[in-house]
Scaffold this motif. Structure first.
Motif, mmCIF file in Angstrom:
data_model
loop_
_atom_site.group_PDB
_atom_site.id
_atom_site.type_symbol
_atom_site.label_atom_id
_atom_site.label_comp_id
_atom_site.label_asym_id
_atom_site.label_seq_id
_atom_site.Cartn_x
_atom_site.Cartn_y
_atom_site.Cartn_z
ATOM 1 N N UNK A 53 41.331 50.283 34.628
ATOM 2 C CA UNK A 53 42.277 49.099 33.920
ATOM 3 C C UNK A 53 42.797 50.332 33.329
ATOM 4 N N UNK A 54 41.342 51.094 33.445
ATOM 5 C CA UNK A 54 42.369 52.550 31.705
ATOM 6 C C UNK A 54 42.369 53.567 32.685
ATOM 7 N N UNK A 55 42.257 54.380 32.602
ATOM 8 C CA UNK A 55 42.348 56.061 32.841
ATOM 9 C C UNK A 55 41.068 55.855 33.746
ATOM 10 N N UNK A 56 39.422 56.163 33.548
ATOM 11 C CA UNK A 56 38.382 55.861 34.042
ATOM 12 C C UNK A 56 37.671 54.858 33.490
ATOM 13 N N UNK A 57 36.816 54.611 34.574
ATOM 14 C CA UNK A 57 35.925 53.148 34.217
ATOM 15 C C UNK A 57 34.652 53.427 34.449
ATOM 16 N N UNK A 58 33.749 52.735 34.828
ATOM 17 C CA UNK A 58 32.307 52.301 35.426
ATOM 18 C C UNK A 58 32.601 51.531 36.657
ATOM 19 N N UNK A 59 33.513 51.061 37.324
ATOM 20 C CA UNK A 59 33.131 50.664 38.717
ATOM 21 C C UNK A 59 32.817 52.081 39.954
ATOM 22 N N UNK A 60 32.020 51.082 40.334
ATOM 23 C CA UNK A 60 31.790 52.264 41.847
ATOM 24 C C UNK A 60 31.639 51.648 43.623
ATOM 25 N N UNK A 61 31.615 52.224 44.449
ATOM 26 C CA UNK A 61 31.228 51.867 45.043
ATOM 27 C C UNK A 61 30.995 52.973 46.354
ATOM 28 N N UNK A 73 25.168 50.307 52.050
ATOM 29 C CA UNK A 73 26.764 50.044 50.799
ATOM 30 C C UNK A 73 26.256 49.274 49.604
ATOM 31 N N UNK A 74 26.928 50.152 48.703
ATOM 32 C CA UNK A 74 26.784 49.636 47.649
ATOM 33 C C UNK A 74 28.102 49.598 46.632
ATOM 34 N N UNK A 75 27.990 48.532 45.581
ATOM 35 C CA UNK A 75 28.649 48.598 45.237
ATOM 36 C C UNK A 75 28.060 48.307 43.288
ATOM 37 N N UNK A 76 29.125 48.863 42.819
ATOM 38 C CA UNK A 76 28.303 48.908 40.942
ATOM 39 C C UNK A 76 29.218 48.869 40.074
ATOM 40 N N UNK A 77 28.619 47.752 39.170
ATOM 41 C CA UNK A 77 29.767 47.776 37.851
ATOM 42 C C UNK A 77 29.542 48.104 36.400
ATOM 43 N N UNK A 78 29.525 49.322 35.478
ATOM 44 C CA UNK A 78 28.016 49.565 34.512
ATOM 45 C C UNK A 78 28.671 48.637 33.583
ATOM 46 N N UNK A 79 28.431 48.524 32.164
ATOM 47 C CA UNK A 79 29.254 47.260 31.160
ATOM 48 C C UNK A 79 29.884 48.851 30.623
ATOM 49 N N UNK A 80 30.588 47.873 29.576
ATOM 50 C CA UNK A 80 31.477 48.667 29.090
ATOM 51 C C UNK A 80 32.521 48.740 29.835
ATOM 52 N N UNK A 81 33.669 50.229 29.015
ATOM 53 C CA UNK A 81 35.102 50.679 29.501
ATOM 54 C C UNK A 81 34.805 52.020 29.433
ATOM 55 N N UNK A 195 33.672 43.707 42.646
ATOM 56 C CA UNK A 195 33.098 43.355 41.241
ATOM 57 C C UNK A 195 33.813 42.488 40.364
ATOM 58 N N UNK A 196 33.684 42.441 39.525
ATOM 59 C CA UNK A 196 33.780 41.101 38.359
ATOM 60 C C UNK A 196 35.599 41.359 38.196
ATOM 61 N N UNK A 197 35.915 42.878 38.205
ATOM 62 C CA UNK A 197 37.958 43.135 37.852
ATOM 63 C C UNK A 197 38.344 42.595 37.891
ATOM 64 N N UNK A 206 46.690 32.338 31.142
ATOM 65 C CA UNK A 206 45.197 32.062 30.803
ATOM 66 C C UNK A 206 44.462 31.986 32.177
ATOM 67 N N UNK A 207 44.831 31.606 33.098
ATOM 68 C CA UNK A 207 43.970 31.224 34.097
ATOM 69 C C UNK A 207 43.501 32.127 34.581
ATOM 70 N N UNK A 208 42.063 32.245 35.132
ATOM 71 C CA UNK A 208 41.816 33.361 35.562
ATOM 72 C C UNK A 208 41.435 33.365 37.349
ATOM 73 N N UNK A 209 41.397 34.115 38.116
ATOM 74 C CA UNK A 209 41.408 34.529 39.158
ATOM 75 C C UNK A 209 40.679 33.936 39.795
ATOM 76 N N UNK A 210 39.446 34.090 40.321
ATOM 77 C CA UNK A 210 38.056 33.520 40.367
ATOM 78 C C UNK A 210 37.657 33.553 41.182
#
Length: 236
Positions: A53-61, A73-81, A195-197, A206-210
């Protein structure tokens, strides 16, 4: 006064441009840490995508091939952005890959990764992740969920299984290596790691994808290539 103001604006513009160039370099480096292409596993169709969502972030697979034919197989998400999350993501990737080369036992690997993350970052930061090992010979996948959004295994018969067995997020708590769980993939089953993204995206009302909508798109894409399913999710 006008001359001074123009000089200050020019200096700010130069600084902004330097910062943008640094972010561009960081984005290129981070892109190199993600898989360039999916693995070729007979009998399986695999694809992945990471859009920040930004130039760089904390999502990883990642895909990590083992010598015996199994696939990590790995998928990960770091807190913050942003930059802080990206730095922790790189640390997590290095720790995971370094340890998994020495030890193929996922609980022990994650126990060591957890210890290293606790030493290298504050308690306000953490990593959620799902790490699994797929054995294409019998379709079994042994996994651990570390506080991450549960992957969804959509069965060909219409049922589903959530891969939610595991422990808390990595880097927050000390503890013994987590226990694993095992699921078996049958022909025409679809396993979605995300990930939660994806599910926490909000529209203009204001409806979430879900998760239900994610499942719906995947089921409507039954029989299509994995990459096409991803494209449909992004479009949706």
């Amino acid at each position: 006064a006008l001359a001074i103001e123009k000089a200050m604006l020019h200096a700010q513009a130069l600084e902004t441009e330097r910062f943008r160039q640094q972010l561009d370099i960081a984005r290129e480096v981070q892109a190199c840490l993600l898989p360039g292409s999916p693995p070729s596993v007979p009998g399986y169709d695999i694809a992945g995508l990471c859009l920040s969502s930004l130039e760089i972030g904390g999502d990883y697979f990642d895909y990590i091939p083992f010598r015996d034919g199994r696939l990590g197989l790995v998928v990960a998400d770091v807190s913050g952005k942003g930059v802080p999350a990206a730095l922790i993501m790189a640390t997590f990737r290095a720790a995971l890959r370094t340890n998994i080369r020495r030890e193929h036992d996922i609980p022990r690997v994650l126990g060591e990764v957890n210890r290293m993350l606790r030493q290298s970052m504050g308690l306000s930061r953490f990593v959620t992740a799902v790490c699994g090992v797929l054995d294409p010979r019998d379709g079994s996948m042994t996994y651990v969920n570390c506080g991450h959004n549960p992957p969804v295994l959509l069965r060909a018969d219409g049922t589903r299984t959530l891969l939610d067995h595991g422990v808390g997020a990595l880097g927050m708590f000390p503890g013994a290596p987590p226990d694993t769980a095992t699921v078996t993939l049958a022909p025409d089953d679809v396993l979605v790691l995300y990930t939660d993204g994806v599910v926490d995206t909000w529209d203009s009302h204001d409806n979430d994808y879900g998760l239900p909508r994610l499942e719906e798109v995947v089921r409507q894409s039954a029989g299509l290539a994995a990459r096409t399913v991803i494209d449909r999710i992004v479009e949706s």
